[in-house]
Design a protein around this motif. Structure first.
Motif, PDB file in Angstrom:
ATOM      1  N   GLU A  21      23.783  20.787  50.493  1.00  0.00           N
ATOM      2  CA  GLU A  21      23.312  21.579  49.533  1.00  0.00           C
ATOM      3  C   GLU A  21      22.944  22.931  49.370  1.00  0.00           C
ATOM      4  OE1 GLU A  21      19.267  19.414  49.887  1.00  0.00           O
ATOM      5  OE2 GLU A  21      20.416  18.044  49.468  1.00  0.00           O
ATOM      6  N   SER A  22      22.818  23.442  50.605  1.00  0.00           N
ATOM      7  CA  SER A  22      22.396  25.332  50.248  1.00  0.00           C
ATOM      8  C   SER A  22      23.894  25.747  51.188  1.00  0.00           C
ATOM      9  CB  SER A  22      21.471  25.962  50.146  1.00  0.00           C
ATOM     10  OG  SER A  22      20.920  24.973  51.085  1.00  0.00           O
ATOM     11  N   LEU A  23      24.035  26.952  51.199  1.00  0.00           N
ATOM     12  CA  LEU A  23      24.263  28.237  52.344  1.00  0.00           C
ATOM     13  C   LEU A  23      23.240  28.789  52.943  1.00  0.00           C
ATOM     14  CD1 LEU A  23      28.354  29.068  50.679  1.00  0.00           C
ATOM     15  CD2 LEU A  23      27.740  27.262  52.622  1.00  0.00           C
ATOM     16  N   ASN A  24      23.641  29.321  54.047  1.00  0.00           N
ATOM     17  CA  ASN A  24      22.724  30.492  54.475  1.00  0.00           C
ATOM     18  C   ASN A  24      22.888  31.262  53.653  1.00  0.00           C
ATOM     19  OD1 ASN A  24      22.895  32.449  56.340  1.00  0.00           O
ATOM     20  ND2 ASN A  24      21.906  31.816  57.619  1.00  0.00           N
ATOM     21  N   ALA A  25      21.358  32.054  53.657  1.00  0.00           N
ATOM     22  CA  ALA A  25      21.486  33.427  52.717  1.00  0.00           C
ATOM     23  C   ALA A  25      22.710  34.165  53.404  1.00  0.00           C
ATOM     24  CB  ALA A  25      20.473  34.070  52.601  1.00  0.00           C
ATOM     25  N   ALA A  26      23.012  34.380  54.530  1.00  0.00           N
ATOM     26  CA  ALA A  26      23.434  36.259  55.028  1.00  0.00           C
ATOM     27  C   ALA A  26      24.942  35.451  54.930  1.00  0.00           C
ATOM     28  CB  ALA A  26      23.410  36.079  56.624  1.00  0.00           C
ATOM     29  N   ILE A  27      25.773  34.257  55.171  1.00  0.00           N
ATOM     30  CA  ILE A  27      26.682  33.947  53.902  1.00  0.00           C
ATOM     31  C   ILE A  27      26.712  34.096  52.599  1.00  0.00           C
ATOM     32  CG2 ILE A  27      28.352  31.330  54.257  1.00  0.00           C
ATOM     33  CD1 ILE A  27      27.486  32.490  56.775  1.00  0.00           C
ATOM     34  N   SER A  28      25.606  33.642  51.927  1.00  0.00           N
ATOM     35  CA  SER A  28      26.361  33.659  50.827  1.00  0.00           C
ATOM     36  C   SER A  28      26.132  34.767  50.338  1.00  0.00           C
ATOM     37  CB  SER A  28      24.659  32.616  50.110  1.00  0.00           C
ATOM     38  OG  SER A  28      24.502  31.765  50.138  1.00  0.00           O
ATOM     39  N   ALA A  29      26.443  35.605  50.647  1.00  0.00           N
ATOM     40  CA  ALA A  29      25.722  37.294  50.462  1.00  0.00           C
ATOM     41  C   ALA A  29      27.493  37.512  50.437  1.00  0.00           C
ATOM     42  CB  ALA A  29      24.719  38.300  51.174  1.00  0.00           C
ATOM     43  N   ALA A  30      27.472  37.187  52.207  1.00  0.00           N
ATOM     44  CA  ALA A  30      29.401  37.817  52.476  1.00  0.00           C
ATOM     45  C   ALA A  30      30.086  37.251  51.348  1.00  0.00           C
ATOM     46  CB  ALA A  30      29.122  37.268  53.990  1.00  0.00           C
ATOM     47  N   VAL A  31      30.029  35.764  51.089  1.00  0.00           N
ATOM     48  CA  VAL A  31      30.754  35.297  50.040  1.00  0.00           C
ATOM     49  C   VAL A  31      30.733  36.191  48.419  1.00  0.00           C
ATOM     50  CG1 VAL A  31      31.276  33.094  48.940  1.00  0.00           C
ATOM     51  CG2 VAL A  31      30.589  33.243  50.402  1.00  0.00           C
ATOM     52  N   LEU A  32      30.151  36.047  48.533  1.00  0.00           N
ATOM     53  CA  LEU A  32      30.041  37.347  46.824  1.00  0.00           C
ATOM     54  C   LEU A  32      29.650  38.685  47.013  1.00  0.00           C
ATOM     55  CD1 LEU A  32      26.508  36.113  45.843  1.00  0.00           C
ATOM     56  CD2 LEU A  32      29.068  35.050  44.921  1.00  0.00           C
ATOM     57  N   LEU A  33      29.413  40.035  48.172  1.00  0.00           N
ATOM     58  CA  LEU A  33      30.260  40.904  48.878  1.00  0.00           C
ATOM     59  C   LEU A  33      32.044  40.728  48.885  1.00  0.00           C
ATOM     60  CD1 LEU A  33      27.072  41.827  50.688  1.00  0.00           C
ATOM     61  CD2 LEU A  33      27.262  42.421  48.112  1.00  0.00           C
ATOM     62  N   TYR A  34      32.209  40.067  49.360  1.00  0.00           N
ATOM     63  CA  TYR A  34      33.571  40.390  50.015  1.00  0.00           C
ATOM     64  C   TYR A  34      34.667  39.695  48.619  1.00  0.00           C
ATOM     65  CZ  TYR A  34      33.851  41.896  54.323  1.00  0.00           C
ATOM     66  OH  TYR A  34      33.986  42.821  54.997  1.00  0.00           O
ATOM     67  N   THR A  35      33.872  38.951  48.252  1.00  0.00           N
ATOM     68  CA  THR A  35      34.244  38.866  46.345  1.00  0.00           C
ATOM     69  C   THR A  35      35.004  39.716  45.826  1.00  0.00           C
ATOM     70  OG1 THR A  35      34.117  36.362  46.929  1.00  0.00           O
ATOM     71  CG2 THR A  35      34.841  36.973  44.747  1.00  0.00           C
ATOM     72  N   ALA A  36      33.386  40.965  45.727  1.00  0.00           N
ATOM     73  CA  ALA A  36      33.924  41.596  44.792  1.00  0.00           C
ATOM     74  C   ALA A  36      35.046  42.797  45.583  1.00  0.00           C
ATOM     75  CB  ALA A  36      32.285  42.141  44.727  1.00  0.00           C
ATOM     76  N   HIS A  37      34.612  42.851  46.543  1.00  0.00           N
ATOM     77  CA  HIS A  37      35.001  44.182  47.670  1.00  0.00           C
ATOM     78  C   HIS A  37      37.278  43.130  47.493  1.00  0.00           C
ATOM     79  CE1 HIS A  37      37.780  45.618  50.877  1.00  0.00           C
ATOM     80  NE2 HIS A  37      37.313  46.423  51.096  1.00  0.00           N
ATOM     81  N   ALA A  38      37.617  41.988  47.665  1.00  0.00           N
ATOM     82  CA  ALA A  38      38.837  42.217  47.090  1.00  0.00           C
ATOM     83  C   ALA A  38      39.213  42.412  45.361  1.00  0.00           C
ATOM     84  CB  ALA A  38      38.337  40.148  47.399  1.00  0.00           C
ATOM     85  N   GLN A  39      38.588  42.250  44.972  1.00  0.00           N
ATOM     86  CA  GLN A  39      38.845  42.385  43.558  1.00  0.00           C
ATOM     87  C   GLN A  39      38.903  44.128  42.935  1.00  0.00           C
ATOM     88  OE1 GLN A  39      35.467  40.537  40.652  1.00  0.00           O
ATOM     89  NE2 GLN A  39      36.150  38.578  40.801  1.00  0.00           N
ATOM     90  N   ARG A  40      37.888  44.532  43.751  1.00  0.00           N
ATOM     91  CA  ARG A  40      37.873  46.260  43.717  1.00  0.00           C
ATOM     92  C   ARG A  40      39.690  46.777  44.617  1.00  0.00           C
ATOM     93  NH1 ARG A  40      31.976  47.840  43.319  1.00  0.00           N
ATOM     94  NH2 ARG A  40      31.156  46.533  41.731  1.00  0.00           N
ATOM     95  N   THR A  41      39.636  45.927  45.303  1.00  0.00           N
ATOM     96  CA  THR A  41      40.830  46.681  46.069  1.00  0.00           C
ATOM     97  C   THR A  41      42.205  46.453  45.221  1.00  0.00           C
ATOM     98  OG1 THR A  41      39.584  46.428  48.176  1.00  0.00           O
ATOM     99  CG2 THR A  41      42.343  46.543  48.632  1.00  0.00           C
ATOM    100  N   ALA A  42      42.134  45.154  44.729  1.00  0.00           N
ATOM    101  CA  ALA A  42      43.655  44.780  44.364  1.00  0.00           C
ATOM    102  C   ALA A  42      43.509  45.326  42.901  1.00  0.00           C
ATOM    103  CB  ALA A  42      43.308  43.332  44.107  1.00  0.00           C
ATOM    104  N   GLY A  43      42.173  45.589  41.917  1.00  0.00           N
ATOM    105  CA  GLY A  43      42.307  45.898  41.034  1.00  0.00           C
ATOM    106  C   GLY A  43      41.960  44.809  39.819  1.00  0.00           C
ATOM    107  N   TYR A  44      41.898  43.928  39.948  1.00  0.00           N
ATOM    108  CA  TYR A  44      41.395  42.467  39.332  1.00  0.00           C
ATOM    109  C   TYR A  44      40.736  43.122  38.568  1.00  0.00           C
ATOM    110  CZ  TYR A  44      39.408  37.935  38.437  1.00  0.00           C
ATOM    111  OH  TYR A  44      38.735  37.027  37.695  1.00  0.00           O
ATOM    112  N   SER A  45      40.823  41.879  37.401  1.00  0.00           N
ATOM    113  CA  SER A  45      40.177  41.948  36.344  1.00  0.00           C
ATOM    114  C   SER A  45      40.269  40.733  35.561  1.00  0.00           C
ATOM    115  CB  SER A  45      40.360  43.424  34.683  1.00  0.00           C
ATOM    116  OG  SER A  45      39.024  43.484  33.630  1.00  0.00           O
ATOM    117  N   ASN A  46      39.137  40.540  35.040  1.00  0.00           N
ATOM    118  CA  ASN A  46      39.592  38.909  33.820  1.00  0.00           C
ATOM    119  C   ASN A  46      39.561  38.789  32.584  1.00  0.00           C
ATOM    120  OD1 ASN A  46      36.880  39.001  33.767  1.00  0.00           O
ATOM    121  ND2 ASN A  46      36.557  37.131  34.611  1.00  0.00           N
ATOM    122  N   HIS A  47      39.640  40.767  32.284  1.00  0.00           N
ATOM    123  CA  HIS A  47      39.642  40.554  30.873  1.00  0.00           C
ATOM    124  C   HIS A  47      41.197  40.957  30.242  1.00  0.00           C
ATOM    125  CE1 HIS A  47      35.257  40.645  31.152  1.00  0.00           C
ATOM    126  NE2 HIS A  47      35.079  41.783  31.481  1.00  0.00           N
TER     127      HIS A  47
END
Length: 263
Positions: A237-263
């Motif tokens: 039903e849900s993830l541990n708060a620290a795990i959720s934060a890690a998923v989101l932060l590293y998604t942002a990190h991956a996008q920024r490292t790769a120069g990603y944009s969905n626009h």
């Protein structure tokens, strides 16, 4: 050598370890262990205490340092850990301004906002993960576990000395300020209508993580630019708060490292 439990310095160490109010009033906290001793910037080091055995075996580490030696059993009694390493540091609480949260060295700010997180281990892990993922600052509500209690300090593994941290009385007002700075505010929410993976985090971004049991408050939820969800398979039903934060932060990190944009 300090041998008495009634010594003023010993009483101060115990109070700093056990009482958030004393830590805030004094602007000081206690960090145990050799690693944290090495991580603390010299300008924040107030005083160092070592056990008799540590002094005998590691006197070279203490060169140029102002310190006191505590009798072996007394040292163990003032420590928060069950197996002390023989050294503890009384350190000054770092002071960070709001603008420090935005200082990304020319890159877009990436900020973690914690609302009423209760578990010290979770909070410390998030701060450590935040540094690893390139976060520029962490904001916490007054209802969040005290940032300078022993378990949080240990869990950060030194990150607490490097990541700009702000404890805010009015989290809603702070989020409003972030939005004024053109930072898009996302909230991890079980009723989020959009997948976290479909968003663009390459510009100024803040991720809000709520209380372990109740999630984000209605007030803060109403201020979000976007409610996002992390899809889960099976019957979870849900993830541990620290795990959720890690998923989101590293998604942002991956996008920024790769120069990603969905626009």
């Amino acid at each position: 050598m300090i041998t008495s439990a009634s010594n003023v310095q010993v009483k101060k160490i115990r109070a700093l370890n056990s009482k958030a109010k004393i830590r805030r009033e004094e602007g000081l906290f206690v960090a145990e262990g050799t690693r944290l001793f090495r991580e603390i910037p010299p300008m924040l080091r107030e005083h160092v205490y070592v056990s008799e055995s540590f002094y005998r075996e590691h006197a070279d580490i203490l060169n140029g340092i102002c310190y006191d030696v505590l009798e072996e059993n007394l040292f163990r009694r003032v420590c928060d850990t069950k197996t002390p390493q023989g050294i503890l540091t009384v350190a000054k609480i770092p002071e960070w301004s709001r603008n420090d949260l935005l200082d990304a060295g020319g890159n877009a700010p990436l900020i973690l906002v914690l609302e009423d997180l209760q578990d010290p281990g979770n909070v410390g892990t998030m701060i450590r993960t935040a540094e690893a993922a390139g976060v520029t600052g962490v904001v916490v509500s007054t209802g969040t576990a005290d940032l300078y209690q022993p378990k949080v300090i240990r869990s950060t593994m030194g990150s607490i000395f490097r990541v700009p941290l702000r404890r805010e009385e009015n989290l809603e007002e702070t989020v409003h300020w972030l939005k004024e700075k053109k930072i898009r505010v996302f909230g991890a929410h079980l009723k989020g209508s959009q997948s976290y993976a479909d968003q663009d985090y390459t510009e100024g971004t803040a991720f809000c993580i709520g209380n372990e049991g109740n999630g984000l408050s209605e007030k803060l939820t109403g201020m979000l630019d976007s409610r996002i969800r992390i899809p889960m398979e099976g019957q979870v039903e849900s993830l541990n708060a620290a795990i959720s934060a890690a998923v989101l932060l590293y998604t942002a990190h991956a996008q920024r490292t790769a120069g990603y944009s969905n626009h």
